[in-house]
Design an enzyme around this catalytic site. Structure first.
Site, short mmCIF file in Angstrom:
data_model
loop_
_atom_site.label_atom_id
_atom_site.label_comp_id
_atom_site.label_asym_id
_atom_site.label_seq_id
_atom_site.Cartn_x
_atom_site.Cartn_y
_atom_site.Cartn_z
N ASP A 1 0.82 -1.20 0.00
CA ASP A 1 0.00 0.00 0.00
C ASP A 1 0.86 1.26 0.00
O ASP A 1 1.87 1.32 0.72
CB ASP A 1 -0.89 -0.02 1.25
CG ASP A 1 -1.89 1.11 1.27
OD1 ASP A 1 -2.85 1.06 0.50
OD2 ASP A 1 -1.70 2.07 2.05
N GLU B 1 13.06 -15.83 -0.49
CA GLU B 1 13.18 -17.04 0.35
C GLU B 1 11.95 -17.93 0.20
O GLU B 1 11.98 -19.13 0.44
CB GLU B 1 13.29 -16.65 1.83
CG GLU B 1 14.59 -16.00 2.22
CD GLU B 1 14.51 -15.48 3.66
OE1 GLU B 1 13.78 -16.08 4.48
OE2 GLU B 1 15.15 -14.44 3.93
C1 GLC Z 1 -4.10 3.24 -0.57
C2 GLC Z 1 -5.37 2.43 -0.49
C3 GLC Z 1 -6.46 3.32 0.00
C4 GLC Z 1 -6.08 3.84 1.37
C5 GLC Z 1 -4.73 4.53 1.35
C6 GLC Z 1 -4.20 4.72 2.73
O1 GLC Z 1 -4.19 4.23 -1.52
O2 GLC Z 1 -5.65 1.84 -1.72
O3 GLC Z 1 -7.68 2.64 0.06
O4 GLC Z 1 -7.05 4.75 1.81
O5 GLC Z 1 -3.77 3.76 0.67
O6 GLC Z 1 -3.81 3.50 3.29
#
Ligand code: GLC
Length: 532
Positions: free
Chosen positions: A207, A249
């Site tokens: 993310d 790994e």
């Molecule tokens: C990313 C995710 C989104 C979230 C953001 C903060 O963009 O896809 O849904 O709000 O990160 O974690």
């Protein structure tokens, strides 16, 4: 403990995979409490197997107060009790694998929830404070934020605590940013990766992958100044090289959420010792226009080629306007900044284009992502204002409709309560009145449905040589028509012009996204797969 069961695709499966995104909260509600859960996922695994996908990417399923739909993680090693238990997650992973489907989990390294033990300890003044970004404020009494950074959700990226200090959060205040210069932060995340790889996951989605590293001086943002104080900083590559060692790994793979306008900078994340893949947001944001799509495709392939990474093709996800809605509007591109309430939409037009776009993306070289409900042609829903939960809406001062419109619980059975999503309680987000018409059960019986198109397309893609990773050659075509060849005589044509397009004379039609006209030509907003 790591599972080594052979799946139906080879070890570099991720170079050509069809990957289905599960937003657990809205997928299927097994216990009937209105929130989707792992029991619901397990019950619907046969549906996913029939759809033919190679892997499932689960948006965060960890323990979370859900201030940002689970992207505010309180415990990365526990499943949210509303979704189930860790033992159940292990069952999902194992049962999916028995059906030949791999699992990808979503790791959120930029920030944690304000319920995370580190943050709670930091608030009491412990050494954990070093794991975050605390600063004194500016102004005579520290009443101004330490710098001018804005939250991605709107408003300042800083919040002041009762003790007078400010802390950084690039997203909601309930998502304090971690200090990636601290070795404990790095250590912890490598342990989390191991934790999930040990449980048999095949991959990890990262993310906000380009936001982790911050300029330690936390300077004000200056337009155009390089390097940016928190986007795409060079220090990050060292982090991902180290992660790659962990993934190797276990034979695990990464897909990074990397929104970057500069393709050369983007490609750096995909160097052979870093991430395997990253989402292709330029394609997602591209308007329905032949020339612009072709440019986007060419640029994508050109930026991936030097690093040897496969491209990914994404039309939507849990953050953006659903495809059939976007393509049914005057502005068919996507931009967070331009989302407003009440945009006129022609859903019939958008659906026709989305069908064509599905065949386009499934024919392009690389991996394809399908977001739950995309295979049902679900539109973006209008959520009544008093039911909106997304912080993006609130932090925009209520002007941005937020992202809940693409997160509405799925319709499974037309005649059942809540369209078969769950049984007892109303779903956590309201379903529009016409949701039953989109039910998977209905669509499975209808050869002309979006679901039938996806099933056929994925089956053909799996069984016909020429699809997936590899080269693409553009063919001569009329204005507004995209036509390209893969190997083995496979050709994809998409007509975005008003003039019907002739199919190649000596070709066999494998599949089209809509009927051909009376002269056997490809009408506007229709795509076809041909064998020559
Ligand atoms: C990313 C995710 C989104 C979230 C953001 C903060 O963009 O896809 O849904 O709000 O990160 O974690």
């Amino acid at each position: 403990m790591a599972q080594r069961t052979p799946a139906r695709t080879p070890h570099d499966w991720w170079r050509s995979a069809v990957i289905y995104q599960v937003y657990v909260r809205s997928f299927a509600d097994g216990d009937g409490d209105g929130t989707g859960d792992l029991a619901g996922v397990r019950a619907r695994l046969p549906y996913l197997a029939e759809l033919g996908v190679d892997a499932l990417w689960f948006s965060p399923w960890y323990q979370s107060p859900m201030k940002d739909g689970g992207y505010d993680v309180a415990d990365y090693r526990a499943i949210d009790p509303a979704f189930g238990t860790l033992a159940e997650a292990e069952k999902v992973i194992a049962e999916a694998r028995e059906l030949g489907i791999r699992t990808i989990v979503d790791i959120v390294p930029n920030h944690v929830s304000d319920q995370h033990p580190w943050w709670r300890a930091a608030l009491t003044g412990g050494p954990e404070r070093e794991l975050f970004h605390f600063r004194a404020g500016r102004g005579d009494h520290g009443e101004l934020p330490p710098n001018d950074w804005k939250s991605e959700f709107g408003g300042p990226a800083w919040t002041r605590l009762p003790d007078g200090d400010w802390y950084l959060h690039l997203f909601a205040p309930e998502q304090p940013d971690l200090n990636w210069a601290h070795p404990a932060v790095r250590q912890e995340h490598e342990d989390i990766l191991r934790f999930w790889f040990e449980r048999g996951v095949a991959g990890v989605r990262i993310d906000s992958a380009a936001l982790l590293a911050k300029d330690p001086r936390l300077p004000d943002f200056v337009e155009g100044r390089d390097p940016h104080p928190y986007v795409d900083r060079d220090e990050l590559h060292d982090v991902y090289r180290s992660w790659r060692g962990v993934a190797d790994e276990y034979g695990g793979v990464f897909v990074g959420e990397v929104w970057l306008p500069d393709s050369e900078r983007f490609a750096r994340y995909l160097r052979p010792d870093e991430l395997h893949t990253a989402f292709n947001f330029s394609f997602l944001a591209c308007p329905w226009d032949a020339r612009r799509l072709r440019t986007s495709i060419d640029e994508t392939l050109a930026e991936h080629a030097p690093v040897g990474a496969p491209a990914t093709w994404v039309l939507c996800n849990h953050d953006v306007t659903r495809t059939v809605t976007r393509y049914g509007r005057a502005d068919t591109g996507f931009d967070f900044a331009t989302k407003v309430f009440g945009t006129p939409t022609d859903l019939a037009l958008g659906t026709r284009r989305a069908r064509a776009a599905a065949l386009l993306s499934l024919a392009l070289p690389g991996a394809v992502y399908v977001y739950q409900g995309e295979e049902l042609g679900l539109p973006e829903a209008d959520i009544p204002r008093d039911r909106i939960e997304d912080p993006m809406h609130f932090r925009s001062g209520g002007t941005d409709p937020g992202r809940d419109g693409c997160r509405v619980p799925l319709p499974w059975v037309a005649e059942a309560p809540y369209a078969g999503f769950g049984s007892r309680e109303e779903p956590w987000l309201p379903q529009p009145a016409d949701w039953p018409a989109y039910a998977a059960g209905l669509q499975a019986e209808d050869p002309g449905s979006m679901l039938s198109l996806y099933r056929q397309a994925i089956r053909i893609r799996r069984t016909t040589p020429g699809f997936g990773d590899g080269a693409l050659t553009w063919l001569p075509s009329a204005d507004g028509v995209l036509a390209f060849a893969r190997t083995e005589g496979l050709v994809c044509m998409v007509n975005l012009s008003e003039t019907p397009a002739e199919l190649h004379r000596d070709s066999r039609l494998l599949l089209s996204s809509g009927p051909l006209d009376d002269h056997g030509r490809l009408p506007q907003d229709t795509a076809a797969w041909l064998l020559i």
